[in-house]
Each structure stands twice: as C-alpha cells, then as structure tokens.
Design an enzyme around this catalytic site. Sequence first.
Site, mmCIF file in Angstrom:
data_model
loop_
_atom_site.group_PDB
_atom_site.id
_atom_site.type_symbol
_atom_site.label_atom_id
_atom_site.label_comp_id
_atom_site.label_asym_id
_atom_site.label_seq_id
_atom_site.Cartn_x
_atom_site.Cartn_y
_atom_site.Cartn_z
ATOM 1 N N ASP A 212 46.944 -67.286 -25.103
ATOM 2 C CA ASP A 212 47.449 -66.507 -23.976
ATOM 3 C C ASP A 212 48.467 -67.313 -23.171
ATOM 4 O OD1 ASP A 212 47.680 -64.247 -22.397
ATOM 5 O OD2 ASP A 212 45.526 -64.043 -22.059
ATOM 6 N N ASP B 249 48.452 -55.349 -22.545
ATOM 7 C CA ASP B 249 47.084 -55.357 -22.032
ATOM 8 C C ASP B 249 46.561 -53.945 -21.811
ATOM 9 O OD1 ASP B 249 46.793 -58.095 -22.031
ATOM 10 O OD2 ASP B 249 47.260 -58.355 -19.904
#
Length: 719
Positions: free
Chosen positions: A459, A525
Amino acid sequence: MTHTATQRPLAAEDVVHLRAGGTSVVVLLSDERLPRIVHWGEDLGELRAQDLVSLAATAMPGIGDSAVTYPQPVPVLAQLPEGWMGRPGLIADRDGAEWAAKFTVSSFTCVDGDEAQALTVSAVDEQYGLDLVVEIEVLHASGLVRQRATLRNARAGRLRVGALELALPVPAEADEVMDLTGRWALERVPQRRAFDVGEWVRTSRGGKPGLEHTMLVLAGRRGFGFRSGRVWATHLAWSGNQTLGAERTPADVRRLVASEVLVADEVTLDADEQYVSPWQYGSWGDGLDELATRFHRHLRASPAHPGTPRPVILNTWEAVYFDHDPATLIALAERGAEAGAERFVVDDGWFVGRRDDTTSLGDWTIDRERWPDGLAPLANRVRELGMDFGLWFEPEMINLDSDLARAHPEWLFDAGHGAGMPSRHQHVLDLGHPDAEQYVLEAVSALVAELDIAYIKWDHNRYLLDAGHTPTGTAGYRAHTLAAYRVMDELHRRHPGLEIESCASGGGRIDLGVLARTQRVWPSDCNDPHERMEIQRWTGLLVPPEYQGTHIGAEHSHTTHRQHPLSYRGEKAIWGNLGVELNLLVEDEGSRAAVASWIALHKRLRSLLHGGVSVHADLAEPAARLEGVVAADGSDALFALSLTERPRTWPLGRLTIPGLDDDRTYRVTRVTPEAEPLGDAQPTWLVDGVELPGRVLRVVGVEMPNLDPDRSVLLRFEG
C-alpha cells in the site's frame, strides 16, 4: 547494421521502417537531425527503399521562407535551435549558460531482436559537451512503440537537467483529446475536448501517479469509441512525478508528449554521469478496444506476468478492519475456504501497537499482545485449508508515533519545515537513505521467509508533498521511486514466486513501471459495483482483467452507502482477479452459498476471463453497458449487459454483439449462479437460448433482456 550520418540529399539509408505486431513506425534520419517519426500506426507492409524515401519526402511541408515558423516534421526530442517554439524537449544548463542544446546525429543502429525491432540513434552537441542516445522500439508481441533517451555529460562541469521530454506525432485526423481524471474511490473518469491549438497537459506531482492520474493521454478521430475511430495514446512507464500531454501548434503539428517531472536539481550530472528517461509508450487502434489490447498483450508477454490462474482472494480489511484476533481470523479463513477462496490476506492491523491508523507504521514486527504465538499458526492453518497466505504492508510510510520514527527521525522527508502535513495520520519514509531502504527490505523479507508469504499487498496512502531529503533538504522524489523499485526487485529475487499488489489508496499507482514488478493492482478502494463497473472499464485501457483486483464487497457500500444485491456485486467482481471482502462470519447461510456460487462460476470461466480479448460495445443508450471477453480463437465469449440508470426508452431493443467470429455459430444462453429471476416481460429467446451465426449477432443482434437500474445479466456465447 550501423550507419554514419552525413549531410546529403534524402537517400534510402536516411529512412528506417520498424514493423512489429501490426504496427509500422517510419523514421526519418536525414541531415544529421534527431529522429523524426513520419508515420506511426497501421502496418504499411513490406515497402521498397524507394517507397520509404518517397513517403518521407511527402511528409516534408512547403515552408516558404520561415523554417522557424514551420519546423516540420518535429524530432522525437524537440530542439529550440531548430526553430521549435512549443514544449521543449530538453531543459538543461550549466549555471545558467549552455541552455539551448542542439544535437547532431553521429550514427544509428537497427536491430531486429527477439523482443522488438529497435532503432538506436547516437547524437552529440560538441559545443556543450553532451552525448545523447535515443532508442525507439516496436514490440513484436504487442505492436506498442516505446522510446527513451539517455543524456550524458561528456565533459567537466556540472549539468543541471530540468526536463527531458519525448514526443510521438499523431496525424491531422486526430482532432479530439481524451484523458482520465478522478479522486479517492472514484478513479478513471474520462473527459474529452477538442484538439485545439495549444497544450493540454496532465501533471502528477505527489511522488506517485495519483488517484487523479490520467494514465493515458489519447488523441483520435472525433467521437472515437471502443469499436471504431482511429485513436492513438501515450503512457509513461514511471511511478513517480510525471507529465503527459497533447500539443498542437499553429503549424498543425500534433504530438503526444511524456516525461518525468524533475524537481529542484533532482538530476545534476557531473562528468561522465548520465540520466536515462523512463520509457514513453504509445499504442494505437481502430477504437479503444484495439488500443487497449496492445497494452494487454504487452503485459501478458512480460516476465512479471504471473502466468498461473489468479487465486481467488479473501481479504480481511472490510471484514474486520483493525479488530484482529487469532480465533476470529482463523474462523474467517475457514469460512473463506468453504466458499472456495484460494488466498487469504491479512490486511492492516497485524503489527505491534496497531489499533487504528494513528500509530506504528514502520514497525514491521508482529503484535504479540494480539498474536501471542505470532502469525505462524494462522498462516499454517490457511495452508492446511488449501489456501496460500498473504500480508499487507505499507513499506514507504511511517507514523510519527512509531518506534522507527523515534529511532530515525532523519529518515522522514523534511524540506526545511519539519515533517509536513499528515495524511491519514502518516508521513513518508525517505527510501533515498540507503539504511532506510535496507531496513524496509530486510523487515519485509524476513516475514516473507518466516511465514512463507505468497503475496504482499503493498500500500501507499500518502503523497510525497514536501519530499526533502535530509539533511540537505534537496528533493527526493526520484531517488525514492527508484529505491522502491529496487526493494520490489530484490524481494522477487530473494523469494521466487512471490507476488506483489500495487495499492495506493486504491488506484493511485498504476503504471507500466510498477507493473513490471507487480502481479496485481487495486483499481479503487470503492467496492460499490455501480462505481466499479466504470472504474474497471477505464482502468482496462492499460491493465488486462487478470491484473485488476475485483472484490465482492458488503451489501451496504462502505464508501458510497448504496445497497446492491449479491447478484450484482458478484457479477461485477468475477471479471478480474476475484476477491471477497465480506465478513463471512456474519453473513447468513444463503449469502455464503451465493458467494460460493459466484466463486465457482469465476473458476469455471477463469481461463476465458483472463486470457481473452476485452470487448466493449458502443451503445446509443447512455444508461446501458454491454461488455465482455472473447476467447482469442473466437470459440467462446461472456458478456454482461448492465444498466446504470433508467434508460430513455423502454425496452432497450435489439443490440448487436461485437468481437465474435463471423463464421462461427454460437449457442447464446443466460448464465447465472443464483436462482434470481430477471422479472416479467423478457424476450422469449432467453428462456431456452438461441443459436445464431456470429455475423448475424454482429450485424442484426438480439433483443436484450429488460433490467432495472444497477442490475445486469450474463450472456454466454459458445461456438
């Protein structure tokens, strides 16, 4: 063979024809000038030397008495002393002087290699003491063109490099520009404009391409769609600051440009030092599908392509967030295995002190309060269940409240005003410090070895804003990106078979630079299928389905607060690398069975979904989408018809099916893993299916099922 450039009338050796993958690139190298591309696009076939000379001659305009005003054709690296007044190809100087370089070609070499037909051109500016090498390649597997340049300081004295921008020309028929924009949870939103005189430039300055990153800048015939309209696009294979743009001059030169953005003396060259630009890629096609297919073929031929069936993932993030404990996650893994998951990924929250997002980033050691026996019992249980084990990291980030920040405050970026603004309570760890780079590598590598980790979710949640390298405060964007590449490369070297996903608050780092090192990207997301359909569609201009993480999320979306039935969430997730982000411990038996049925359908169709050609119909009804995948040999296809809102007219009527083999007869049936009815008033053919030739389906089509908004139907075409 190698040629030495000399000034003479245009001759056969001054024109180079590169052909591969259905693409021709014709390059002019006359008058000792840098390479000028006079054709990029459709394969021109075998051309005689005289044909090439004539083609190049026809590309030379009548410029009257002012070559300064009309400097055509323009080299791939434009030069001010040759009369170019548009975007500069090179910005460089020596303490404010020697800032208008002019290169002359000394030699060039053509090679037909295993990977590409390649042209390498060497040039010099003797007055400034500069050497330049330009490489232009047309790739056999895909027909993509790519080019890069290497600039070397050939004499004593410091050379500052501010930009090195390359360009690919497009013809006058390209009169419309398209790019993509976006934000968190809404990436890849297309926008179009007329290709007017001037510049349309998209720049990323946050140390990564970003959620708003265009990914491509495209120029094509006005109204180009997925199936028609000639279109060209450029992309930069770089995961840091960058510029993509389209430029049209008053002389009607039309170009697509790409370059790394260099900040505050990031590149200064002493004697014999060099700067190598990232690869600029170009694709073209009759419609966006053909253009995208070239990128897909390129990635499928890449050494980084996984080459094995993409495991169905169960990710813990939206199931438990930070609420970790061994019993819960083991039970979740067991439920996942029952549903058919093949990879179990523990997301954020597993490391020491991590109870929320305010603390502990950088402290990559297992939290022994939560995990008294470590993660090994969970990893072992996951493997007993027939799944492999994955783990989330954010290797480039750091919380101020962490042992790492307290031990090494000098490893945080600081341009002279402290650590700067937090984002999600975090800052960026400057991997430009060799010790910081080594720390991250060893911390991640040790856990990969200890837990036999098969997959890393990497990430990257904060932009590199005031990215000053300590103690000098000099800009550290470029050095950081290169260090991140080195860590990924070394992890792959140490742990063969390890897979890495590129996630950056969703789709904030998706480019061919990081895709040379990763086997998956996280497009967004947002798991809301209403948004995901569009996000996945436009991400697919660059990224083939098997690289895109596509998850079944909760009925009530965590990002948009919409609600959708599992039938719609499942359908929108099966196309990519399928995952599940539900808490299967709280879902009822019926929901778990439905999830299992979508996973089973995905597995049955996985080779088609991940090996076929992506196809999108151009529909007159803006509320409708018809898109799917067709097997490379045309023998099989799966399409989804979806509605984003209530259509203007009802029913939808007859829709034609693109991409099939005209000469095959197809059995057309509805596919559903759930017993969900479509509702009343459906076409009669849908009950038992129908057989029709591909040509009839393409030209005449079939009456489409009637759908409510945010609903879809899957249609299988077996020939």
